[in-house]
Scaffold this active site. Structure first.
Site, PDB file in Angstrom:
ATOM      1  N   LEU A 194      -4.156   5.155  -8.419  1.00  8.64           N
ATOM      2  CA  LEU A 194      -3.593   4.155  -9.331  1.00  8.64           C
ATOM      3  C   LEU A 194      -2.699   3.204  -8.555  1.00  8.64           C
ATOM      4  O   LEU A 194      -2.018   3.607  -7.604  1.00  8.64           O
ATOM      5  CB  LEU A 194      -2.783   4.831 -10.436  1.00  8.64           C
ATOM      6  CG  LEU A 194      -3.525   5.844 -11.310  1.00  8.64           C
ATOM      7  CD1 LEU A 194      -2.708   6.165 -12.548  1.00  8.64           C
ATOM      8  CD2 LEU A 194      -4.902   5.358 -11.706  1.00  8.64           C
ATOM      9  N   GLY A 225      -5.585   9.176  -8.248  1.00  7.85           N
ATOM     10  CA  GLY A 225      -6.611   8.515  -9.049  1.00  7.85           C
ATOM     11  C   GLY A 225      -7.925   8.323  -8.294  1.00  7.85           C
ATOM     12  O   GLY A 225      -8.999   8.314  -8.904  1.00  7.85           O
ATOM     13  N   ASN A 273      -2.067  14.421  -5.633  1.00  3.66           N
ATOM     14  CA  ASN A 273      -0.752  14.563  -4.986  1.00  3.66           C
ATOM     15  C   ASN A 273       0.402  14.047  -5.842  1.00  3.66           C
ATOM     16  O   ASN A 273       1.488  13.755  -5.334  1.00  3.66           O
ATOM     17  CB  ASN A 273      -0.765  13.811  -3.645  1.00  3.66           C
ATOM     18  CG  ASN A 273      -0.994  12.316  -3.832  1.00  3.66           C
ATOM     19  OD1 ASN A 273      -1.664  11.909  -4.766  1.00  3.66           O
ATOM     20  ND2 ASN A 273      -0.424  11.502  -2.965  1.00  3.66           N
ATOM     21  N   GLU A 274       0.179  13.917  -7.151  1.00  2.00           N
ATOM     22  CA  GLU A 274       1.158  13.262  -8.029  1.00  2.00           C
ATOM     23  C   GLU A 274       2.567  13.838  -7.916  1.00  2.00           C
ATOM     24  O   GLU A 274       3.547  13.101  -7.970  1.00  2.00           O
ATOM     25  CB  GLU A 274       0.685  13.321  -9.490  1.00  2.00           C
ATOM     26  CG  GLU A 274      -0.332  12.257  -9.869  1.00  2.00           C
ATOM     27  CD  GLU A 274      -1.760  12.570  -9.433  1.00  2.00           C
ATOM     28  OE1 GLU A 274      -1.964  13.541  -8.674  1.00  2.00           O
ATOM     29  OE2 GLU A 274      -2.663  11.833  -9.852  1.00  2.00           O
TER      30      GLU A 274
HETATM   31  C1  LIG Z   1       2.524  11.226 -18.192  1.00  2.00           C
HETATM   32  C2  LIG Z   1       1.762  10.462 -17.156  1.00  2.00           C
HETATM   33  C3  LIG Z   1       2.472  10.368 -15.874  1.00  2.00           C
HETATM   34  C4  LIG Z   1       1.917   9.416 -14.859  1.00  2.00           C
HETATM   35  C5  LIG Z   1       0.712   9.889 -14.182  1.00  2.00           C
HETATM   36  C6  LIG Z   1       0.334   8.961 -13.061  1.00  2.00           C
HETATM   37  C7  LIG Z   1      -0.814   9.487 -12.289  1.00  2.00           C
HETATM   38  C8  LIG Z   1      -0.870   8.783 -10.983  1.00  2.00           C
HETATM   39  C9  LIG Z   1      -1.941   8.726 -10.260  1.00  2.00           C
HETATM   40  C10 LIG Z   1      -2.010   7.974  -8.993  1.00  2.00           C
HETATM   41  O1  LIG Z   1      -3.079   7.691  -8.529  1.00  2.00           O
HETATM   42  S1  LIG Z   1      -0.550   7.488  -8.227  1.00  2.00           S
HETATM   43  C11 LIG Z   1      -1.018   6.811  -6.654  1.00  2.00           C
HETATM   44  C12 LIG Z   1      -1.131   7.884  -5.636  1.00  2.00           C
HETATM   45  N1  LIG Z   1      -1.522   7.320  -4.372  1.00  2.00           N
HETATM   46  C13 LIG Z   1      -0.940   7.607  -3.225  1.00  2.00           C
HETATM   47  O2  LIG Z   1      -0.046   8.415  -3.141  1.00  2.00           O
HETATM   48  C14 LIG Z   1      -1.447   6.884  -2.006  1.00  2.00           C
HETATM   49  C15 LIG Z   1      -0.371   6.037  -1.393  1.00  2.00           C
HETATM   50  N2  LIG Z   1      -0.885   5.328  -0.235  1.00  2.00           N
HETATM   51  C16 LIG Z   1      -1.047   5.925   0.974  1.00  2.00           C
HETATM   52  O3  LIG Z   1      -0.814   7.088   1.175  1.00  2.00           O
HETATM   53  C17 LIG Z   1      -1.553   5.045   2.066  1.00  2.00           C
HETATM   54  O4  LIG Z   1      -1.327   3.712   1.712  1.00  2.00           O
HETATM   55  C18 LIG Z   1      -3.047   5.249   2.384  1.00  2.00           C
HETATM   56  C19 LIG Z   1      -3.893   5.144   1.143  1.00  2.00           C
HETATM   57  C20 LIG Z   1      -3.248   6.613   3.065  1.00  2.00           C
HETATM   58  C21 LIG Z   1      -3.490   4.127   3.370  1.00  2.00           C
HETATM   59  O5  LIG Z   1      -2.651   4.130   4.493  1.00  2.00           O
HETATM   60  P1  LIG Z   1      -2.678   2.877   5.480  1.00  2.00           P
HETATM   61  O6  LIG Z   1      -1.726   3.199   6.577  1.00  2.00           O
HETATM   62  O7  LIG Z   1      -4.060   2.522   5.823  1.00  2.00           O
HETATM   63  O8  LIG Z   1      -2.141   1.654   4.594  1.00  2.00           O
HETATM   64  P2  LIG Z   1      -0.645   1.382   4.118  1.00  2.00           P
HETATM   65  O9  LIG Z   1       0.028   0.519   5.136  1.00  2.00           O
HETATM   66  O10 LIG Z   1       0.041   2.622   3.731  1.00  2.00           O
HETATM   67  O11 LIG Z   1      -0.894   0.542   2.793  1.00  2.00           O
HETATM   68  C22 LIG Z   1      -1.353  -0.812   2.829  1.00  2.00           C
HETATM   69  C23 LIG Z   1      -0.715  -1.560   1.664  1.00  2.00           C
HETATM   70  O12 LIG Z   1      -1.204  -0.985   0.455  1.00  2.00           O
HETATM   71  C24 LIG Z   1      -0.091  -0.573  -0.357  1.00  2.00           C
HETATM   72  N3  LIG Z   1      -0.489   0.603  -1.134  1.00  2.00           N
HETATM   73  C25 LIG Z   1      -0.907   1.777  -0.674  1.00  2.00           C
HETATM   74  N4  LIG Z   1      -1.211   2.602  -1.691  1.00  2.00           N
HETATM   75  C26 LIG Z   1      -0.955   1.908  -2.823  1.00  2.00           C
HETATM   76  C27 LIG Z   1      -1.070   2.224  -4.208  1.00  2.00           C
HETATM   77  N5  LIG Z   1      -1.523   3.417  -4.664  1.00  2.00           N
HETATM   78  N6  LIG Z   1      -0.720   1.298  -5.092  1.00  2.00           N
HETATM   79  C28 LIG Z   1      -0.280   0.080  -4.698  1.00  2.00           C
HETATM   80  N7  LIG Z   1      -0.147  -0.278  -3.383  1.00  2.00           N
HETATM   81  C29 LIG Z   1      -0.492   0.635  -2.474  1.00  2.00           C
HETATM   82  C30 LIG Z   1       1.008  -0.271   0.649  1.00  2.00           C
HETATM   83  O13 LIG Z   1       2.270  -0.311   0.016  1.00  2.00           O
HETATM   84  C31 LIG Z   1       0.802  -1.393   1.637  1.00  2.00           C
HETATM   85  O14 LIG Z   1       1.358  -2.562   1.057  1.00  2.00           O
HETATM   86  P3  LIG Z   1       2.128  -3.623   1.959  1.00  2.00           P
HETATM   87  O15 LIG Z   1       3.283  -2.890   2.606  1.00  2.00           O
HETATM   88  O16 LIG Z   1       1.119  -4.100   2.970  1.00  2.00           O
HETATM   89  O17 LIG Z   1       2.582  -4.667   1.003  1.00  2.00           O
END
Ligand SMILES: CCCCCCC/C=C/C(=O)SCCNC(=O)CCNC(=O)[C@H](O)C(C)(C)COP(=O)(O)OP(=O)(O)OC[C@H]1O[C@@H](n2cnc3c(N)ncnc32)[C@H](O)[C@@H]1OP(=O)(O)O
Length: 292
Positions: free
Chosen positions: A98, A143, A167-168
């Protein structure tokens, strides 16, 4: 229903539906291009490949979710397609899950719209009449993992950097019951209990051992393996396979359908809390920091 809502959302966000471009690829196959989701009819008859193309990390933004659901709906309604391979166009990342920015600093109406789009995407994938095979060619947390788990079969690239799991808890979030149900249905109760509480992200060998994926193959064979697996699934007549799939998945999906509005309200209440907003901001900040 989802299609209509999606069209309305795209109109509001200024994306023109008439802009979907069709071109002929080298093999003569038609290739449909949206902004964030690319659909390629493949060499296997009746099979399309959907490539997620929402750089940098294929996060599930509102617009991405809408395009994805519209794509699936179009393929379902086009009787020439019986199966779809889901994969990524972003190197090394299947989907980062997400989009954290959709859940940070917005108002309750936005949270409601976003969460409904997440629900609709899951229902569309989980209950699809098509055979869905995930060709997981990169990391897929939260997600992203949910999308893969909702397919009928999962092929993961053998790269120890690619992690998969829900990993939430590491973000200070509690998974919704339907994320949990999807995992439990795949890897069982005990393994889910540990994986969910600890927010574990598994490398390929462990994901395979747990049954989170069905096959681990060399990275350059992920899509070809997905396509050959598809041939096996398509050998079964659609109507009996679809009825069987529905029989197995209906109760899990119905649980959300029955509680859909309450689930949205629960999401709004939870995500709007100051403490949750704070931990999401810290998590996003940490993602930025790790670059420096
Ligand atoms: C009652 C209900 C409660 C709520 C339930 C909610 C359920 C939630 C579900 C979810 O899916 S939450 C999201 C979980 N995702 C993560 O934890 C992944 C986070 N990201 C990473 O670990 C890494 O980015 C990566 C995917 C391993 C990629 O690493 P890489 O080194 O290749 O890139 P980065 O430099 O880290 O990222 C580039 C750029 O993208 C932004 N970004 C990364 N992930 C997200 C994301 N999920 N959403 C929005 N943006 C994301 C990151 O911040 C970087 O941005 P900039 O710094 O370039 O602006």
């Amino acid at each position: 229903m989802a299609l209509a809502a999606g069209r309305a959302m795209l109109m509001r966000s200024g994306v023109r539906l008439g802009t979907q471009a069709a071109a002929r690829g080298g093999n003569g196959a038609r290739r449909f291009m949206n902004h964030r989701v690319v659909v390629e009819p493949n060499t296997v008859p009746g099979v399309a490949v959907i490539k997620f193309k929402n750089p940098p990390v294929n996060s599930l933004t509102l617009e991405f979710l809408t395009e994805f659901v519209i794509c699936l709906e179009k393929l379902e309604n086009d009787k020439t397609f019986r199966g779809v391979v889901l994969t990524s166009d972003c190197p090394g990342i299947f989907s980062a899950g997400l989009d954290l920015r959709e859940m940070c600093g917005k108002n309750p109406a936005h949270y409601a719209e976003y969460w409904r789009a997440v629900q609709e995407m899951w229902l569309k994938v989980y209950l699809s009449n098509l055979v869905l095979v995930a060709a997981i060619n990169g990391t897929s947390p939260a997600g992203g993992c949910l999308i893969a788990l909702s397919c009928d079969y999962r092929v993961l690239a053998d790269n120890p950097r690619y992690r998969m799991g829900l990993n939430e808890t590491l973000l200070g979030l509690v998974v919704p019951f339907w994320f949990k149900d999807t995992l439990v249905n795949t890897i069982g109760h005990r393994a889910s209990e540990r994986a969910l509480q600890l927010g574990l992200l598994f490398p390929p060998a462990e994901a395979l051992q747990l049954g989170m994926v069905d096959q681990v193959v060399p990275e350059d064979q992920v899509q070809s393996t997905a396509l050959s697996v598809m041939t096996q699934w398509l050998a079964i007549p659609d109507h009996v396979r679809q009825l069987t799939k529905n029989m197995i998945r209906k109760a899990t999906a119905d649980h959300l359908i029955k509680h859909q509005e309450a689930d949205i309200q629960n999401f709004i209440n939870f995500i709007s809390r100051d403490s949750i907003q704070k931990s999401l901001q810290v998590y996003l900040e940490n993602l930025k920091q790790k670059k420096h």
